[in-house]
Design a protein around this motif. Structure first.
Motif, PDB file in Angstrom:
ATOM      1  N   ARG A 185       8.100   6.470  -8.625  1.00 48.53           N
ATOM      2  CA  ARG A 185       8.891   7.364  -7.763  1.00 48.53           C
ATOM      3  C   ARG A 185       8.203   7.549  -6.409  1.00 48.53           C
ATOM      4  O   ARG A 185       8.869   7.493  -5.365  1.00 48.53           O
ATOM      5  CB  ARG A 185       9.103   8.703  -8.475  1.00 48.53           C
ATOM      6  N   LEU A 186       6.900   7.724  -6.408  1.00 50.73           N
ATOM      7  CA  LEU A 186       6.174   7.901  -5.133  1.00 50.73           C
ATOM      8  C   LEU A 186       6.268   6.658  -4.251  1.00 50.73           C
ATOM      9  O   LEU A 186       6.399   6.746  -3.035  1.00 50.73           O
ATOM     10  CB  LEU A 186       4.699   8.215  -5.405  1.00 50.73           C
ATOM     11  N   ARG A 187       6.222   5.503  -4.890  1.00 49.91           N
ATOM     12  CA  ARG A 187       6.302   4.256  -4.131  1.00 49.91           C
ATOM     13  C   ARG A 187       7.693   4.026  -3.548  1.00 49.91           C
ATOM     14  O   ARG A 187       7.893   3.117  -2.743  1.00 49.91           O
ATOM     15  CB  ARG A 187       5.917   3.066  -5.011  1.00 49.91           C
ATOM     16  N   GLY A 199      -0.071  14.095   1.125  1.00 52.12           N
ATOM     17  CA  GLY A 199       0.300  14.425  -0.255  1.00 52.12           C
ATOM     18  C   GLY A 199       1.556  15.273  -0.331  1.00 52.12           C
ATOM     19  O   GLY A 199       1.844  15.896  -1.357  1.00 52.12           O
ATOM     20  N   GLU A 200       2.310  15.265   0.751  1.00 53.57           N
ATOM     21  CA  GLU A 200       3.485  16.136   0.852  1.00 53.57           C
ATOM     22  C   GLU A 200       4.698  15.440   0.234  1.00 53.57           C
ATOM     23  O   GLU A 200       5.173  14.424   0.742  1.00 53.57           O
ATOM     24  CB  GLU A 200       3.717  16.409   2.338  1.00 53.57           C
ATOM     25  N   VAL A 201       5.172  15.967  -0.870  1.00 57.44           N
ATOM     26  CA  VAL A 201       6.355  15.403  -1.521  1.00 57.44           C
ATOM     27  C   VAL A 201       7.389  16.512  -1.654  1.00 57.44           C
ATOM     28  O   VAL A 201       7.075  17.623  -2.059  1.00 57.44           O
ATOM     29  CB  VAL A 201       6.002  14.824  -2.898  1.00 57.44           C
ATOM     30  N   ASP A 202       8.600  16.175  -1.280  1.00 56.08           N
ATOM     31  CA  ASP A 202       9.653  17.189  -1.182  1.00 56.08           C
ATOM     32  C   ASP A 202      10.839  16.724  -2.031  1.00 56.08           C
ATOM     33  O   ASP A 202      10.676  15.922  -2.940  1.00 56.08           O
ATOM     34  CB  ASP A 202      10.012  17.295   0.307  1.00 56.08           C
ATOM     35  N   ASP A 203      12.035  17.195  -1.676  1.00 53.64           N
ATOM     36  CA  ASP A 203      13.191  16.718  -2.429  1.00 53.64           C
ATOM     37  C   ASP A 203      13.624  15.335  -1.957  1.00 53.64           C
ATOM     38  O   ASP A 203      14.700  14.856  -2.294  1.00 53.64           O
ATOM     39  CB  ASP A 203      14.351  17.716  -2.367  1.00 53.64           C
ATOM     40  N   ASP A 204      12.773  14.646  -1.170  1.00 50.98           N
ATOM     41  CA  ASP A 204      13.098  13.275  -0.796  1.00 50.98           C
ATOM     42  C   ASP A 204      12.424  12.258  -1.723  1.00 50.98           C
ATOM     43  O   ASP A 204      12.358  11.074  -1.417  1.00 50.98           O
ATOM     44  CB  ASP A 204      12.778  12.997   0.681  1.00 50.98           C
ATOM     45  N   ASP A 236      -2.766   9.016  -7.809  1.00 51.49           N
ATOM     46  CA  ASP A 236      -2.536   9.817  -9.013  1.00 51.49           C
ATOM     47  C   ASP A 236      -2.955  11.275  -8.827  1.00 51.49           C
ATOM     48  O   ASP A 236      -2.845  12.075  -9.750  1.00 51.49           O
ATOM     49  CB  ASP A 236      -3.221   9.187 -10.234  1.00 51.49           C
ATOM     50  N   GLY A 237      -3.409  11.610  -7.613  1.00 47.69           N
ATOM     51  CA  GLY A 237      -3.748  13.004  -7.346  1.00 47.69           C
ATOM     52  C   GLY A 237      -2.592  13.785  -6.743  1.00 47.69           C
ATOM     53  O   GLY A 237      -2.709  14.990  -6.512  1.00 47.69           O
ATOM     54  N   ILE A 238      -1.490  13.108  -6.477  1.00 49.17           N
ATOM     55  CA  ILE A 238      -0.376  13.791  -5.808  1.00 49.17           C
ATOM     56  C   ILE A 238       0.531  14.454  -6.846  1.00 49.17           C
ATOM     57  O   ILE A 238       0.890  13.845  -7.848  1.00 49.17           O
ATOM     58  CB  ILE A 238       0.424  12.797  -4.953  1.00 49.17           C
ATOM     59  N   GLU A 239       0.832  15.704  -6.576  1.00 52.63           N
ATOM     60  CA  GLU A 239       1.723  16.422  -7.489  1.00 52.63           C
ATOM     61  C   GLU A 239       3.158  16.057  -7.182  1.00 52.63           C
ATOM     62  O   GLU A 239       3.619  16.216  -6.056  1.00 52.63           O
ATOM     63  CB  GLU A 239       1.567  17.929  -7.286  1.00 52.63           C
ATOM     64  N   LEU A 278       0.858  -1.189   0.000  1.00 54.69           N
ATOM     65  CA  LEU A 278       0.000   0.000   0.000  1.00 54.69           C
ATOM     66  C   LEU A 278       0.895   1.240   0.000  1.00 54.69           C
ATOM     67  O   LEU A 278       1.710   1.414   0.897  1.00 54.69           O
ATOM     68  CB  LEU A 278      -0.879  -0.029   1.256  1.00 54.69           C
ATOM     69  N   TRP A 279       0.737   2.108  -0.997  1.00 53.27           N
ATOM     70  CA  TRP A 279       1.702   3.207  -1.135  1.00 53.27           C
ATOM     71  C   TRP A 279       1.631   4.192   0.037  1.00 53.27           C
ATOM     72  O   TRP A 279       2.624   4.774   0.432  1.00 53.27           O
ATOM     73  CB  TRP A 279       1.466   3.953  -2.458  1.00 53.27           C
ATOM     74  N   SER A 280       0.442   4.331   0.639  1.00 57.32           N
ATOM     75  CA  SER A 280       0.261   5.343   1.677  1.00 57.32           C
ATOM     76  C   SER A 280       0.277   4.753   3.087  1.00 57.32           C
ATOM     77  O   SER A 280       0.016   5.449   4.052  1.00 57.32           O
ATOM     78  CB  SER A 280      -1.080   6.044   1.456  1.00 57.32           C
ATOM     79  N   GLY A 281       0.574   3.468   3.197  1.00 57.55           N
ATOM     80  CA  GLY A 281       0.540   2.850   4.518  1.00 57.55           C
ATOM     81  C   GLY A 281       1.265   1.524   4.484  1.00 57.55           C
ATOM     82  O   GLY A 281       2.287   1.391   3.822  1.00 57.55           O
ATOM     83  N   TRP A 282       0.707   0.547   5.195  1.00 56.70           N
ATOM     84  CA  TRP A 282       1.398  -0.730   5.343  1.00 56.70           C
ATOM     85  C   TRP A 282       0.705  -1.845   4.579  1.00 56.70           C
ATOM     86  O   TRP A 282      -0.525  -1.946   4.576  1.00 56.70           O
ATOM     87  CB  TRP A 282       1.451  -1.130   6.825  1.00 56.70           C
ATOM     88  N   GLY A 283       1.526  -2.681   3.969  1.00 57.82           N
ATOM     89  CA  GLY A 283       1.126  -4.022   3.609  1.00 57.82           C
ATOM     90  C   GLY A 283       0.157  -4.163   2.450  1.00 57.82           C
ATOM     91  O   GLY A 283       0.075  -3.323   1.557  1.00 57.82           O
ATOM     92  N   ASP A 284      -0.554  -5.257   2.503  1.00 53.85           N
ATOM     93  CA  ASP A 284      -1.503  -5.656   1.469  1.00 53.85           C
ATOM     94  C   ASP A 284      -2.756  -4.793   1.608  1.00 53.85           C
ATOM     95  O   ASP A 284      -3.459  -4.874   2.616  1.00 53.85           O
ATOM     96  CB  ASP A 284      -1.832  -7.138   1.697  1.00 53.85           C
ATOM     97  N   PRO A 285      -3.059  -3.989   0.587  1.00 45.30           N
ATOM     98  CA  PRO A 285      -4.222  -3.101   0.702  1.00 45.30           C
ATOM     99  C   PRO A 285      -5.501  -3.865   1.050  1.00 45.30           C
ATOM    100  O   PRO A 285      -6.383  -3.325   1.729  1.00 45.30           O
ATOM    101  CB  PRO A 285      -4.316  -2.469  -0.688  1.00 45.30           C
ATOM    102  N   ALA A 286      -5.587  -5.112   0.636  1.00 40.88           N
ATOM    103  CA  ALA A 286      -6.808  -5.883   0.893  1.00 40.88           C
ATOM    104  C   ALA A 286      -6.972  -6.232   2.371  1.00 40.88           C
ATOM    105  O   ALA A 286      -8.057  -6.584   2.823  1.00 40.88           O
ATOM    106  CB  ALA A 286      -6.791  -7.164   0.068  1.00 40.88           C
ATOM    107  N   LYS A 287      -5.880  -6.138   3.126  1.00 38.95           N
ATOM    108  CA  LYS A 287      -5.959  -6.532   4.537  1.00 38.95           C
ATOM    109  C   LYS A 287      -6.305  -5.368   5.455  1.00 38.95           C
ATOM    110  O   LYS A 287      -6.417  -5.538   6.664  1.00 38.95           O
ATOM    111  CB  LYS A 287      -4.633  -7.149   4.985  1.00 38.95           C
ATOM    112  N   ALA A 288      -6.412  -4.166   4.908  1.00 39.18           N
ATOM    113  CA  ALA A 288      -6.744  -3.017   5.744  1.00 39.18           C
ATOM    114  C   ALA A 288      -8.124  -3.212   6.353  1.00 39.18           C
ATOM    115  O   ALA A 288      -9.040  -3.718   5.703  1.00 39.18           O
ATOM    116  CB  ALA A 288      -6.711  -1.738   4.908  1.00 39.18           C
ATOM    117  N   ALA A 289      -8.274  -2.843   7.615  1.00 41.05           N
ATOM    118  CA  ALA A 289      -9.568  -2.995   8.289  1.00 41.05           C
ATOM    119  C   ALA A 289      -9.743  -1.828   9.245  1.00 41.05           C
ATOM    120  O   ALA A 289      -8.795  -1.433   9.907  1.00 41.05           O
ATOM    121  CB  ALA A 289      -9.607  -4.321   9.049  1.00 41.05           C
TER     122      ALA A 289
END
Lengths: 532, 532
Positions: A76-78, A94-99, A42-45, A4-15
């Motif tokens: 790149r985001l991942r 949605g905060e993306v910097d020079d990292d 895909d909404g992140i600049e 899961l790009w914004s958190g942990w693990g298998d997106p299907a296991k989120a509860a």
């Protein structure tokens, strides 16, 4: 599968959290629900990739596979940052910097890793080795003005050799925990390394960050399993480890282990393996206090028999039921459950039975109360779930983070109190009184580790709100004689405290090694030691 | 008491070989008696000490004690080289070269060590840390055009701290093995480190050279016992080790361990300690072949139970009876004794009994034959005697030397054959067919060490005669996948092979660290790594 790009693990296991827990959070900690979860990927600049044509061509030349270089926004985001709570809060915002890396490269061999590093040197790029992306200490967030590429090792995922006489296996670094176990299990062997990040973290990351698994009492830490390493650096290849032990100079394996990509990219790891256990049993023991439980664990660690799994929750963690994440908020918990320990045995049927019976006598002599296998089974069932729980807590508007340390046994009581007090007082003064829970996660003859979990309301700016508490905990760890990390690592988050821990001469020694193997400063700059 | 200047140990314990052995040497190896033993100490011509007045004044200022600086010939001779057979042959020949120190300094504290190092930097001197003086690999013979002082640590001989909860002790480096054990034993503890050099070697030397004791199967190697170190360098002090294990970066302890004085002077060592055993038993087992015995040792090392002492002599060593040095030449030996293993247990009465009973079943299943406690008792009685025996062999005109290596289990048979063949063929071609004996001295889950003893006639120039055989053995070790030393170290003797073992990048990493902590190259120059 990608995490899961914004958190942990298998997106299907989120509860989501059960109602009982959100109620508890509201009533106990003043947690108020947030408006929204993370934005769409895909909404992140993202800043436009800045590879020069020359650098792009050089990287393409370094890699045989046509799809070995990726510059798309999702890739790149991942590969941006790791999985600390501040990392998640920033990516959720949605905060993306020079990292964010300019590109992701996917080498397929040791020689391709060398070629990528040479291309980086030639074109002024930095390189951040990337395994499972599970760092929780800023290990994937270089401090550099330079553009960098994420050097993703997932294509180096083979079992290179298996020596059943010596009981060793040579593994490529991109193997994830379950892949690695599957390859060994089908031949009758196990590595026995099961950290909480097991499902996603990789062999290379285990080595680079000195990982320690939940069964470390029996199988040892990952750094104790490593017998040989192959390392790619901008100055060439290092191969180290021709025997289990040697008196031929300093142990260079132990210089690479824990170097977090700053001294080289680990491209092969030879580890000890053990026969697949035929018997596994996990059980619960209750102690009247953390002090009494600690004494019992110490006795097993010092005089044996050593269980395979050995952990002890303090009163708060036992009460909240985080020792069994699935049971959080359960109404079945007794009012004063004392401190629960999980004690597990893995091995042959006979060995397991003998150790269990002998340890049982020791635990009874230490005034432990046997509470059956059910707590052990629940622990086993939920052993990799805590990071999912964190996502749910963040979704619910709470803040949740972990930190850990280790010390010699005689320092453990003071360390426990100092860190808990530092976290509690800092967050309370900031208006968000926390729940601070702790368990002893790993035991040794001469000491143990303490693993803290903090849950509170988020405060206005959650990342900024947490920073002083984290600093206070780090200061308390050093003041009480602990090490700044027992198994999470240094990264950029712990770098300043690490420098205090090993002192200016220690830092200079590491910087000197880095300057020798990486004179251009390509490798994970600013991670582990400050730039010189 | 000082060690015999021209040989090993307590001069009162020297004993000539029995007639039976000199006869055996003559008949089997063609050894002819030499005319004379070593010259008188005061008959040796030593170059005049070359300290400048300024250097002398600076060293005196660095040391509080008025007798802390010694320039007399006897002190200097007693600090010349170590105790390898070539070292002994040269000192016996009265041969003194530029490897004699200009002076001996005896600091009494960490701060005095720092001050001595600063004085050396200021006056262009090198410093060779000196513990028991027992190096057998040229660790006390720097390669330098500079004058040097021997930095004798015997006055740092205290027990600084004892933590009975954590089971740790902080020791000063000049403590000899028996002193250290006495200090711990009277409080109910033991270190459990008993190398053959035990009676003379020091804690600092154990650490600097990665010593391994005869009870390593049970207590571990010395480098596995070390939890923290204090190190004095020309650039200041390094303190490392705040917990048994840590993920805070590379393990700097493991960079200092094995550094042989080239990266700093160890001034304090915190080690794990164990309760003094109440029960000790050593017994003998016989196997039909070295292969069968090796398989049995491997099974114990991998599946347990682990004895405390575990060693296995090959057919030749068993036959000659060197496994029990006091019995050499005994007529009681059977014609084909197979291979004898010594298996020992130390611990609580119960633990010892349980492990012994379980191991007995394993050894019987591996076709071992129990031959009683008498071989074990003889081994225990003679466990520190081999170096005395070497002196007697040299007195009798024979040549005797040892060397050792380690490898993973699957490489052990090839390594054994390769080294034995290299020694045998080189010395046979040179006209002095040798007896080559071997034992497995230390076992691990993933491998073992091999310890070779060579006895032959001396040849015309004994030092020059030995050199090609030693080179051939070293080459064979590397070619067969072994490490150039399991517990003797690198020194200057193994330096070139060590460089091949760890490769050019490994050497550069160590040289970079050395340049950082010792920019003037004061510390044991040329030992471990070549001068840059």
């Amino acid at each position: 599968m990608d995490m899961l790009w914004s958190g942990w693990g298998d997106p299907a296991k989120a509860a989501p959290l059960p109602e009982s827990v959100t109620g508890l959070l509201r009533d106990l900690l003043g947690v108020t629900p947030r408006d929204s979860g993370p934005p769409a990927l895909d909404g992140i600049e993202t800043p436009a990739p800045a590879l020069t044509d020359e650098a792009r061509a050089a990287l393409r030349t370094a890699l045989a596979a046509p799809d070995g270089l990726r510059e798309d926004a999702e890739s790149r985001l991942r590969h941006t940052r790791g999985k600390s709570t501040p990392d998640l809060l920033r990516i959720r915002a949605g905060e993306v910097d020079d990292d964010i890396p300019e590109a992701v490269v996917l080498p397929s061999s040791h020689d391709e890793v060398l070629a990528v590093l040479r291309a980086c040197v030639a074109h002024g790029l930095a390189a951040v080795p990337f395994g499972g992306g599970t760092s929780v200490v800023g290990g994937l967030a270089p401090t550099t003005k330079r553009s960098f590429v994420a050097l993703d090792l997932r294509r180096l995922d083979g079992l290179l050799a298996l020596d059943e006489v010596s009981r060793t296996a040579t593994l490529q670094p991109g193997l994830r925990g379950p892949q690695c176990e599957a390859l060994l299990n089908e031949r009758g062997w196990t590595l026995g390394h099961f950290p909480q990040s097991f499902e996603w973290a990789t062999v290379g990351g285990f080595a680079a960050a000195r990982s320690s698994g939940q069964a470390s009492a029996g199988y040892g830490r990952f750094d104790e399993m490593v017998l040989a390493l192959t390392v790619a650096t901008p100055e060439g290849t290092l191969e180290t480890g021709r025997a289990p032990r040697s008196a031929a100079g300093p142990d260079l394996r132990q210089l690479v282990l824990g170097s977090e990509g700053a001294l080289g990219v680990i491209t092969a790891v030879t580890v000890r393996i053990r026969p697949l256990p035929t018997s596994r049993v996990y059980e619960g023991w209750r102690f009247a206090s953390f002090e009494a439980g600690t004494a019992a664990l110490r006795r097993l660690a010092q005089d044996g028999p050593r269980p395979t799994v050995l952990r002890l929750s303090d009163e708060t963690e036992t009460f909240v039921g985080l020792a069994q994440p699935d049971a959080i908020g359960s109404t079945e918990l007794p009012r004063n459950p004392g401190c629960v320990a999980i004690v597990g045995y893995e091995g042959t049927d006979e060995d397991t039975a003998v150790r269990r019976a002998t340890a049982r006598e020791v635990l009874l002599a230490c005034e432990g109360e046997f509470i059956g296998e059910e707590p052990g089974d629940r622990w086993e069932h939920g052993r990799y779930n805590a990071p999912y729980l964190r996502d749910a807590l963040l979704d619910a508007g709470a803040f949740a983070e972990t930190l850990e340390t280790a010390a010699f046994w005689s320092a453990i009581p003071g360390l426990y109190t100092a860190v808990r007090d530092a976290l509690t007082s800092t967050l309370t003064e900031a208006g968000t009184p926390p729940l601070v829970m702790c368990h002893i996660s790993h035991t040794y003859e001469n000491g143990a580790s303490l693993y803290f979990t903090v849950v509170s309301a988020q405060g206005e700016d959650a990342v900024a709100h947490w920073a002083p508490a984290k600093r206070a905990a780090n200061d308390a760890i050093l003041a009480a004689g602990g090490t700044i990390s027992h198994h999470h690592g240094v990264g950029t988050d712990h770098r300043d405290w690490y420098a205090r821990e090993i002192g200016p001469l220690g830092i200079r020694m590491l910087q000197a090694v880095k300057a020798e193997v990486d004179p251009s400063g390509v490798l994970n700059p600013g991670v582990l030691v400050p730039l010189r």
